[in-house]
Design a protein around this motif. Structure first.
Motif, short mmCIF file in Angstrom:
data_model
loop_
_atom_site.label_atom_id
_atom_site.label_comp_id
_atom_site.label_asym_id
_atom_site.label_seq_id
_atom_site.Cartn_x
_atom_site.Cartn_y
_atom_site.Cartn_z
N GLY A 164 -3.81 4.80 -3.86
CA GLY A 164 -3.82 4.10 -2.57
C GLY A 164 -5.22 4.09 -1.96
O GLY A 164 -5.67 3.07 -1.43
N ASP A 165 -5.92 5.22 -2.07
CA ASP A 165 -7.29 5.29 -1.58
C ASP A 165 -8.18 4.32 -2.34
O ASP A 165 -9.02 3.64 -1.76
CB ASP A 165 -7.85 6.71 -1.71
CG ASP A 165 -7.22 7.69 -0.74
OD1 ASP A 165 -6.46 7.25 0.15
OD2 ASP A 165 -7.50 8.89 -0.89
N LYS A 166 -7.97 4.24 -3.64
CA LYS A 166 -8.77 3.32 -4.46
C LYS A 166 -8.50 1.87 -4.07
O LYS A 166 -9.43 1.04 -4.04
CB LYS A 166 -8.45 3.55 -5.95
CG LYS A 166 -9.30 2.76 -6.87
CD LYS A 166 -10.73 3.25 -6.85
CE LYS A 166 -11.55 2.50 -7.87
NZ LYS A 166 -12.98 2.65 -7.65
N MET A 167 -7.25 1.55 -3.74
CA MET A 167 -6.92 0.20 -3.27
C MET A 167 -7.69 -0.13 -2.00
O MET A 167 -8.24 -1.23 -1.86
CB MET A 167 -5.41 0.06 -3.04
CG MET A 167 -4.57 0.07 -4.29
SD MET A 167 -2.78 0.16 -3.93
CE MET A 167 -2.51 -1.35 -3.04
N LEU A 168 -7.70 0.82 -1.06
CA LEU A 168 -8.42 0.60 0.20
C LEU A 168 -9.92 0.45 -0.03
O LEU A 168 -10.57 -0.43 0.54
CB LEU A 168 -8.15 1.75 1.18
CG LEU A 168 -6.76 1.80 1.79
CD1 LEU A 168 -6.54 3.13 2.50
CD2 LEU A 168 -6.56 0.64 2.75
N GLN A 169 -10.49 1.30 -0.87
CA GLN A 169 -11.92 1.24 -1.16
C GLN A 169 -12.30 -0.08 -1.84
O GLN A 169 -13.29 -0.71 -1.46
CB GLN A 169 -12.33 2.42 -2.05
CG GLN A 169 -12.26 3.74 -1.35
CD GLN A 169 -12.32 4.92 -2.30
OE1 GLN A 169 -11.94 4.83 -3.47
NE2 GLN A 169 -12.81 6.05 -1.80
N THR A 170 -11.52 -0.49 -2.82
CA THR A 170 -11.80 -1.73 -3.54
C THR A 170 -11.68 -2.94 -2.61
O THR A 170 -12.51 -3.85 -2.65
CB THR A 170 -10.85 -1.88 -4.75
OG1 THR A 170 -11.01 -0.74 -5.59
CG2 THR A 170 -11.13 -3.15 -5.52
N THR A 171 -10.67 -2.93 -1.76
CA THR A 171 -10.49 -4.03 -0.81
C THR A 171 -11.65 -4.07 0.18
O THR A 171 -12.18 -5.15 0.48
CB THR A 171 -9.15 -3.89 -0.08
OG1 THR A 171 -8.09 -3.85 -1.03
CG2 THR A 171 -8.93 -5.05 0.88
N LEU A 207 0.83 -1.20 0.00
CA LEU A 207 0.00 0.00 0.00
C LEU A 207 0.88 1.26 0.00
O LEU A 207 0.65 2.19 -0.77
CB LEU A 207 -0.95 0.01 1.20
CG LEU A 207 -1.82 1.25 1.33
CD1 LEU A 207 -2.73 1.42 0.13
CD2 LEU A 207 -2.65 1.18 2.61
N LYS A 208 1.90 1.27 0.84
CA LYS A 208 2.80 2.43 0.88
C LYS A 208 3.51 2.60 -0.46
O LYS A 208 3.62 3.72 -0.98
CB LYS A 208 3.82 2.30 2.01
CG LYS A 208 4.73 3.52 2.12
CD LYS A 208 5.75 3.38 3.19
CE LYS A 208 6.72 4.52 3.31
NZ LYS A 208 6.93 5.39 2.21
N TYR A 209 3.94 1.51 -1.04
CA TYR A 209 4.60 1.56 -2.35
C TYR A 209 3.64 2.13 -3.40
O TYR A 209 4.03 2.98 -4.20
CB TYR A 209 5.06 0.16 -2.75
CG TYR A 209 5.60 0.08 -4.15
CD1 TYR A 209 6.90 0.50 -4.43
CD2 TYR A 209 4.83 -0.41 -5.20
CE1 TYR A 209 7.40 0.44 -5.72
CE2 TYR A 209 5.32 -0.47 -6.48
CZ TYR A 209 6.60 -0.05 -6.74
OH TYR A 209 7.10 -0.11 -8.02
N GLY A 210 2.39 1.68 -3.39
CA GLY A 210 1.40 2.19 -4.33
C GLY A 210 1.14 3.68 -4.12
O GLY A 210 1.02 4.44 -5.10
#
Length: 104
Positions: A63-70, A51-54
């Motif tokens: 990164g926000d989109k990754m959290l929302q999708t997950t 996540l930090k790398y993204g």
């Protein structure tokens, strides 16, 4: 006035990025289960690798989109089977509480 109070309470317990209950609400849920006699539940903490790398490489919007999708995926997978999905602590973004577990 009552509607406004209910709305304020909802706002206090919601993570607006993922639209799941925040860690304050999760703490209250766990305290409630701890007080119940013969309650059996399991807790799973989930982390997102890279996540930090993204965030660093693609920006915080990604990164926000990754959290929302997950969060959407977890909520969909665990919906309706006695589970509670919420935001966890600072370092681990997600918490799943599986209720109504049978004792061993």
């Amino acid at each position: 006035v009552r509607h406004e109070e209910e709305n304020n309470e909802k706002l206090a317990y919601m993570d607006f990025l993922t639209m799941i209950p925040n860690r304050l609400y999760c703490s209250k849920v766990l305290e409630n289960y701890d007080r119940q006699k013969n309650s059996h539940y399991g807790v799973v903490f989930l982390d997102l690798d890279y996540l930090k790398y993204g965030n660093d490489k693609y920006g915080h919007k990604m990164g926000d989109k990754m959290l929302q999708t997950t969060a959407d995926c977890i909520r969909e997978c665990f919906a309706g089977n006695g589970s509670f999905v919420g935001a966890a602590m600072n370092l681990l973004p997600f918490l799943i509480i599986q209720m109504r577990l049978r004792s061993l």
